[in-house]
Each structure stands twice: as C-alpha cells, then as structure tokens.
Write an enzyme that holds these catalytic residues in place. Structure first.
Site, PDB file in Angstrom:
ATOM      1  N   SER A   1     -19.357  25.235 -30.360  1.00  0.00           N
ATOM      2  CA  SER A   1     -19.897  25.738 -29.083  1.00  0.00           C
ATOM      3  C   SER A   1     -19.994  27.255 -28.991  1.00  0.00           C
ATOM      4  CB  SER A   1     -19.044  25.241 -27.919  1.00  0.00           C
ATOM      5  OG  SER A   1     -19.449  23.962 -27.567  1.00  0.00           O
TER       6      SER A   1
ATOM      7  N   LYS B   1     -23.345  28.699 -28.693  1.00  0.00           N
ATOM      8  CA  LYS B   1     -24.070  28.639 -27.413  1.00  0.00           C
ATOM      9  C   LYS B   1     -24.219  30.025 -26.764  1.00  0.00           C
ATOM     10  CE  LYS B   1     -22.449  23.904 -26.865  1.00  0.00           C
ATOM     11  NZ  LYS B   1     -21.537  22.974 -26.163  1.00  0.00           N
TER      12      LYS B   1
ATOM     13  N   TYR C   1     -29.941  21.408 -31.891  1.00  0.00           N
ATOM     14  CA  TYR C   1     -28.624  21.638 -31.263  1.00  0.00           C
ATOM     15  C   TYR C   1     -27.483  21.339 -32.247  1.00  0.00           C
ATOM     16  CZ  TYR C   1     -24.566  20.644 -28.327  1.00  0.00           C
ATOM     17  OH  TYR C   1     -23.291  20.618 -27.814  1.00  0.00           O
TER      18      TYR C   1
ATOM     19  N   TYR D   1     -14.781  25.486 -20.993  1.00  0.00           N
ATOM     20  CA  TYR D   1     -14.868  24.156 -20.376  1.00  0.00           C
ATOM     21  C   TYR D   1     -14.050  24.158 -19.088  1.00  0.00           C
ATOM     22  CZ  TYR D   1     -15.705  23.671 -25.384  1.00  0.00           C
ATOM     23  OH  TYR D   1     -16.135  23.872 -26.664  1.00  0.00           O
TER      24      TYR D   1
ATOM     25  N   VAL E   1     -15.064  23.574 -30.469  1.00  0.00           N
ATOM     26  CA  VAL E   1     -14.108  22.542 -30.884  1.00  0.00           C
ATOM     27  C   VAL E   1     -13.702  22.663 -32.358  1.00  0.00           C
ATOM     28  CG1 VAL E   1     -14.691  20.844 -29.112  1.00  0.00           C
ATOM     29  CG2 VAL E   1     -15.934  20.848 -31.277  1.00  0.00           C
TER      30      VAL E   1
HETATM   31  N1  GLU Z   1     -21.453  20.218 -31.158  1.00  0.00           N
HETATM   32  C1  GLU Z   1     -20.373  19.842 -30.292  1.00  0.00           C
HETATM   33  C2  GLU Z   1     -20.810  18.721 -29.390  1.00  0.00           C
HETATM   34  O1  GLU Z   1     -21.908  18.740 -28.926  1.00  0.00           O
HETATM   35  C3  GLU Z   1     -19.980  21.050 -29.538  1.00  0.00           C
HETATM   36  C4  GLU Z   1     -18.690  20.826 -28.925  1.00  0.00           C
HETATM   37  C5  GLU Z   1     -17.993  22.085 -28.555  1.00  0.00           C
HETATM   38  O2  GLU Z   1     -17.627  22.924 -29.392  1.00  0.00           O
HETATM   39  O3  GLU Z   1     -17.771  22.183 -27.358  1.00  0.00           O
HETATM   40  O4  GLU Z   1     -20.093  17.794 -29.124  1.00  0.00           O
END
Ligand code: GLU
Length: 309
Positions: free
Chosen positions: A64, A67, A191, A243, A261
C-alpha cells in the site's frame, strides 16, 4: 557521531533484539514467506545525508505504500477532479472493507484504502494500456528514487491476482456505480502490480524526499509537485495512511506516514527528513508493529512530531 546517527543506530539495535515482532501477513501467500526477523531503517535529512541500519538494502513488497505515489500521479493527471471519484476522510474501517462503499454510493472514503487506491489506479490507466500505465508508475518510482534497479515482483503480483476475491468485489461494486471507467480486470491487474513493487528502505526514503521538501527533490532542485500538493498529500497520509490505526499513529508518532502489509512504513518529517522502516510483522490494524515503534522512538528523540516537541 551526530545525534541522528546515534538515534538511528540505537533504534535499529533495539528493534533487532526485540521478540515482539507482530504477525507477518499471510492473506497473500507469497508475503507469508518473508522472515519476521528482518528490520531495516533509512532516514534522509534535508542535506541529503543518509542514516541507515539493519536490512535497509533488502527490497520488500511495498504494497500500500505504492498508493502515495499513484495518488501523486493521478493528481498530476486530472488535478482536483480526482476528489469527485474518491474522498479524503479517514475510513475507520479495515483496508479492504466493503461496507462503507454501499452506504456512500460507490465513492471510496480515501485514496489509501483498497477501494480508493483501485479508483486512483483506474484514473492512471485511462487512455493507456495496462502495460503502459505500469511502465509509467515504475519509471516514476525509479526517477524519484534515482535508481533504475527498482522492479515489480511478479510472483507477489501473481499471488495477489490469484487471491483477488475481495478486491474484485470492491472493484466490481465501484464499476456498478460508474466510479471505475476501465475494464475491471485491467484496472485490478495494474493495481496488483504496483502494490507488488519491491523496494528497500533506502530506495523508499529517496523516493519520498519531495514530500519532505515542499514538492522539490532537494538533491537536484527539480520540482516534482507544487508545494500546495505536497502539503495536501502529507495531510491525507496523516489522516488516512494507517487504515483504522491512523489516529493511533498520529498520537504516537505525529508524522504523515503510509504503511503497507509488506511491513514497510514511509514517513515524512516536513522540512526535515524522509524516513522508511521495514519490519514484516504486523499489528492488529495491519501496520508494521516494530516499524511503528521505531518511528515513535525516532520522532520522540528528535522532537520531530508535527504537533510539537
Ligand atoms: N495489495 C494489497 C491488497 O490490495 C494492499 C494491501 C495493503 O498494503 O494495504 O490487499
């Protein structure tokens, strides 16, 4: 030895010795194979000096954290219109939650939960093929980090693609509201691949220098984004970057940051430093357990919290 050098060295020593290491993510099987003993950290100050320790040169799955960079690219493409497709409020829900999407007509709460990041990826994909969009993202990372060796880990991407049920549900749900414009599978493919970019702490801290320095790469003076945009990306990182652990991170660390994650956390001390830490074990909210503690130590000892010393 400078104070920062000493602080980083002591933090790395402490973190490597600790036994409470959190739980390595296993919902993408490939991530579950990473050794929880890893710990790395890099801090780059305003003069461009690097302070590193532990496994700071080992590439890990940034997940993530990507992002932050896709948000930067999408804002570069369509500017403030991006906020018609995705909100900028903390979600208070897990990263892959679907409940809010229904209540809010398919508009994701923010660009850092999965649904929001998928919507941002869809903006980058518009007008290109998946391969071109991914090329643009990876070249952006290489340019920012000044390192052409950064690559996508295709095994991680394939592993996530194979277990994509939840993200597929989010994407299809948004598509039904017209929030996604492209083919759902193509958007998801881009993604998963940008989440699977592998980078070391050093490379990540290098890539985030522009966020710590009002949009400028301090080494070259090159403008990546205008100051206003860097400030706002940092604001979204502070409120939404961890989060439903974002409040706790602001309380303990007091810096804009984004976790993934894979166990990485990117953090920014505005005007002072860009920072990356990595420890694969996660806490209950899905954030790196030791990574957060390391950043708390750093921010406290250096007096870097944006809320005061
Ligand atoms: N590629 C992971 C997912 O979509 C990202 C999760 C993350 O790092 O929050 O589940």
């Amino acid at each position: 030895m400078s104070k920062l050098n000493q602080v980083v060295t002591e933090i790395v020593e402490e973190m490597r010795a600790r036994e409470d290491r959190g739980i390595v993510a296993s919902y993408i099987p490939e991530l579950g194979r990473v050794d929880p003993q890893n710990f790395g950290m890099t801090v780059i100050d305003a003069e461009g000096s690097l302070y590193s320790g532990g496994d700071c040169e080992t590439p890990f799955s940034i997940q993530s954290i990507s992002k932050v960079f896709t948000l930067t690219l999408a804002l570069g493409k369509i500017g403030e219109r991006l906020w018609e497709r995705v909100g900028r409020e903390p979600s208070g829900s897990p990263f892959n939650s679907i409940v809010q999407l229904e209540a809010e007509q398919g508009i994701p709460r923010n660009p850092f939960i999965n649904a929001g990041a998928i919507a941002v990826t869809d903006v980058i994909l518009s007008g290109s093929q998946p391969r071109e969009a991914l090329g643009e993202i990876i070249r952006f990372m290489q340019f920012l980090a000044d390192d052409s060796s950064i690559i996508i880990d295709h095994t991680v991407a394939a592993s996530e693609q194979q277990h994509r049920y939840r993200n597929s549900a989010l994407a299809n749900y948004m598509k039904s509201y017209g929030v996604l414009k492209n083919d759902v599978e193509k958007t998801l493919g881009v993604y998963f691949h940008h989440c699977a970019i592998a980078m070391s702490c050093r490379q990540l801290a290098m890539a985030a220098r522009f966020l710590a320095h009002a949009g400028l790469n301090p080494a070259t003076g090159c403008s990546i984004v205008i100051p206003d945009r860097a400030r706002r990306i940092n604001a979204v990182m502070l409120t939404c970057g961890h989060y439903d652990g974002s409040g706790e991170f602001a309380y303990r660390v007091g810096l804009p940051g984004k976790s993934g994650v894979g166990g990485g956390i990117l953090a920014v001390a505005p005007g002072l430093a860009s920072i990356a830490v990595w420890s694969p074990g996660l806490d209950a909210a899905g954030n790196s357990h030791l990574g957060r503690i390391a950043l708390e130590r750093l921010s406290q000892r250096m007096g870097w919290s944006i809320f005061g010393p």
